[in-house]
Design a protein around this motif. Sequence first.
Motif, PDB file in Angstrom:
ATOM      1  N   LEU A 100      -4.689 -12.586  -5.873  1.00 19.24           N
ATOM      2  CA  LEU A 100      -5.209 -11.370  -5.253  1.00 19.24           C
ATOM      3  C   LEU A 100      -6.731 -11.380  -5.368  1.00 19.24           C
ATOM      4  CD1 LEU A 100      -3.557  -8.794  -4.269  1.00 19.24           C
ATOM      5  CD2 LEU A 100      -4.300  -7.740  -6.404  1.00 19.24           C
ATOM      6  N   ARG A 103     -10.586  -6.282  -6.623  1.00 19.38           N
ATOM      7  CA  ARG A 103     -11.108  -5.135  -5.859  1.00 19.38           C
ATOM      8  C   ARG A 103     -12.086  -4.335  -6.715  1.00 19.38           C
ATOM      9  NH1 ARG A 103      -7.344  -7.404  -2.886  1.00 19.38           N
ATOM     10  NH2 ARG A 103      -6.002  -6.138  -1.550  1.00 19.38           N
ATOM     11  N   ASN A 197      -2.658  -5.266 -13.732  1.00 23.17           N
ATOM     12  CA  ASN A 197      -2.683  -4.853 -12.332  1.00 23.17           C
ATOM     13  C   ASN A 197      -1.471  -5.525 -11.695  1.00 23.17           C
ATOM     14  OD1 ASN A 197      -3.167  -4.158  -9.701  1.00 23.17           O
ATOM     15  ND2 ASN A 197      -5.012  -5.418  -9.465  1.00 23.17           N
ATOM     16  N   PRO A 198      -0.291  -4.952 -11.923  1.00 20.29           N
ATOM     17  CA  PRO A 198       0.944  -5.609 -11.459  1.00 20.29           C
ATOM     18  C   PRO A 198       1.103  -5.410  -9.956  1.00 20.29           C
ATOM     19  CG  PRO A 198       1.481  -3.469 -12.362  1.00 20.29           C
ATOM     20  CD  PRO A 198      -0.016  -3.655 -12.546  1.00 20.29           C
ATOM     21  N   PRO A 199       2.042  -6.112  -9.341  1.00 23.36           N
ATOM     22  CA  PRO A 199       2.350  -5.789  -7.944  1.00 23.36           C
ATOM     23  C   PRO A 199       2.840  -4.341  -7.878  1.00 23.36           C
ATOM     24  CG  PRO A 199       3.475  -7.804  -8.664  1.00 23.36           C
ATOM     25  CD  PRO A 199       2.911  -7.152  -9.885  1.00 23.36           C
ATOM     26  N   TYR A 200       2.322  -3.560  -6.919  1.00 25.62           N
ATOM     27  CA  TYR A 200       2.789  -2.173  -6.836  1.00 25.62           C
ATOM     28  C   TYR A 200       2.896  -1.640  -5.412  1.00 25.62           C
ATOM     29  CZ  TYR A 200      -2.292  -1.035  -6.894  1.00 25.62           C
ATOM     30  OH  TYR A 200      -3.639  -0.961  -6.649  1.00 25.62           O
ATOM     31  N   VAL A 201       2.861  -2.533  -4.436  1.00 25.91           N
ATOM     32  CA  VAL A 201       2.927  -2.095  -3.042  1.00 25.91           C
ATOM     33  C   VAL A 201       4.389  -2.025  -2.596  1.00 25.91           C
ATOM     34  CG1 VAL A 201       2.235  -2.674  -0.687  1.00 25.91           C
ATOM     35  CG2 VAL A 201       0.654  -3.099  -2.588  1.00 25.91           C
ATOM     36  N   VAL A 211      -4.646  -8.343   4.381  1.00 26.02           N
ATOM     37  CA  VAL A 211      -3.910  -8.304   3.124  1.00 26.02           C
ATOM     38  C   VAL A 211      -2.519  -8.913   3.330  1.00 26.02           C
ATOM     39  CG1 VAL A 211      -2.983  -6.829   1.287  1.00 26.02           C
ATOM     40  CG2 VAL A 211      -5.163  -6.239   2.396  1.00 26.02           C
ATOM     41  N   ALA A 219       1.916 -11.039  -5.625  1.00 18.48           N
ATOM     42  CA  ALA A 219       0.964 -10.200  -6.370  1.00 18.48           C
ATOM     43  C   ALA A 219       0.903  -8.787  -5.815  1.00 18.48           C
ATOM     44  CB  ALA A 219      -0.428 -10.829  -6.319  1.00 18.48           C
ATOM     45  N   LEU A 220       1.543  -8.578  -4.661  1.00 14.58           N
ATOM     46  CA  LEU A 220       1.430  -7.272  -3.987  1.00 14.58           C
ATOM     47  C   LEU A 220       2.707  -6.436  -4.087  1.00 14.58           C
ATOM     48  CD1 LEU A 220      -0.246  -8.382  -0.615  1.00 14.58           C
ATOM     49  CD2 LEU A 220      -1.304  -6.945  -2.373  1.00 14.58           C
ATOM     50  N   GLU A 250      -3.035  -0.458 -13.740  1.00 15.24           N
ATOM     51  CA  GLU A 250      -3.454   0.000 -12.412  1.00 15.24           C
ATOM     52  C   GLU A 250      -2.251   0.520 -11.638  1.00 15.24           C
ATOM     53  OE1 GLU A 250      -6.431  -2.235 -10.279  1.00 15.24           O
ATOM     54  OE2 GLU A 250      -5.576  -1.645  -8.338  1.00 15.24           O
ATOM     55  N   ARG A 281      -6.178   5.798 -10.189  1.00 14.21           N
ATOM     56  CA  ARG A 281      -6.157   4.328 -10.107  1.00 14.21           C
ATOM     57  C   ARG A 281      -5.638   3.672 -11.374  1.00 14.21           C
ATOM     58  NH1 ARG A 281      -5.612   1.263  -6.107  1.00 14.21           N
ATOM     59  NH2 ARG A 281      -7.063   2.588  -4.983  1.00 14.21           N
TER      60      ARG A 281
HETATM   61  N1  GLN Z   1      -4.912  -2.836  -4.436  1.00 11.51           N
HETATM   62  C1  GLN Z   1      -4.055  -3.707  -3.696  1.00 11.51           C
HETATM   63  C2  GLN Z   1      -3.896  -3.210  -2.272  1.00 11.51           C
HETATM   64  O1  GLN Z   1      -3.851  -2.026  -2.058  1.00 11.51           O
HETATM   65  C3  GLN Z   1      -2.690  -3.837  -4.339  1.00 11.51           C
HETATM   66  C4  GLN Z   1      -2.784  -4.497  -5.650  1.00 11.51           C
HETATM   67  C5  GLN Z   1      -1.475  -4.638  -6.339  1.00 11.51           C
HETATM   68  O2  GLN Z   1      -0.366  -4.554  -5.809  1.00 11.51           O
HETATM   69  N2  GLN Z   1      -1.582  -4.854  -7.597  1.00 11.51           N
HETATM   70  O3  GLN Z   1      -3.840  -3.991  -1.355  1.00 11.51           O
END
Ligand code: GLN
Length: 289
Positions: A100, A103, A197-201, A211, A219-220, A250, A281
Amino acid sequence: MGEGSTKTYGIGGVRVSQAIREAAAGLVPTSDTARLDAEVLMAHAQGVTRSDLLLRRMDDPAPAEFTTLVERRAAHEPVAYIIGTQEFFGLPFRVTADVLIPRGDSEVLVERALTAKPNAHRVLDCGTGSGALLLAVLANLSQAEGIGIDRSAAALAVASGNAESLGLRTRARMIAADWSQAGWAEGLGRFDLILANPPYVETDADLAPSVRSYEPAGALFSGPEGLDDYRLLIPQLPDLLTPGGTALIEIGASQTHAVCTIAGESGFATQVHHDLGGRARVIELTLRA
Ligand code: GLN
């Protein structure tokens, strides 16, 4: 190709200033920062910094390879992958499509780590990717050492390279581990500070093409609500923290309530921190006495 065609940049006789102007105009549909992107790509093609470019190189002949770089950006590839580097917390990180892109929004996590645990000795970064969070913290805490874990071997190679280039190799170890696998944390010990900052989408989130098409899915994405990794990781954190230790995680802006609930069920008190855009955040977790 006629005069004034946007295809003439990079071709003999065109100056850097004109090539940048034409590229910036061509990138407007792709990028909110078209002019900046064009300047950064040109500086990369010339092998100089952006300020050197703007101060001294604008009348040079435009290098032919600039065309290719601009075409990649026009196809939505992020600038950081094209030039192979991204600054984070004032430090240069090498990035590839295996990690990733760090950011600016994540810098608040580093700031909070430095404020919350200025005397930390052991730091763990869960899902370290490029190593950005861990290495930014270690660069600012000279007494600390740390471990970055990731399930991606390719990411660990990038993180190790960054530890080396930032002069942190003796204090940062990068280890292959996957928190969805039993026993992943055996032998790691306990930590004063845990970063993640784990995957969180959400799997079906409406993401920008830069993206979704370019950054690593692993990672997303984290299930339909983007919460799968919090549900796996947070309950394991109490056994990884020293007494009085802090975890900084995060989150996506809309996940505050869900993540605080998961943390509460694992015995944590929570505090929410906002990024420069005013969005929730980072969740700070401390074990309730
Ligand atoms: N900040 C990233 C995004 O919005 C996501 C990062 C994540 O999943 N850790 O694209």
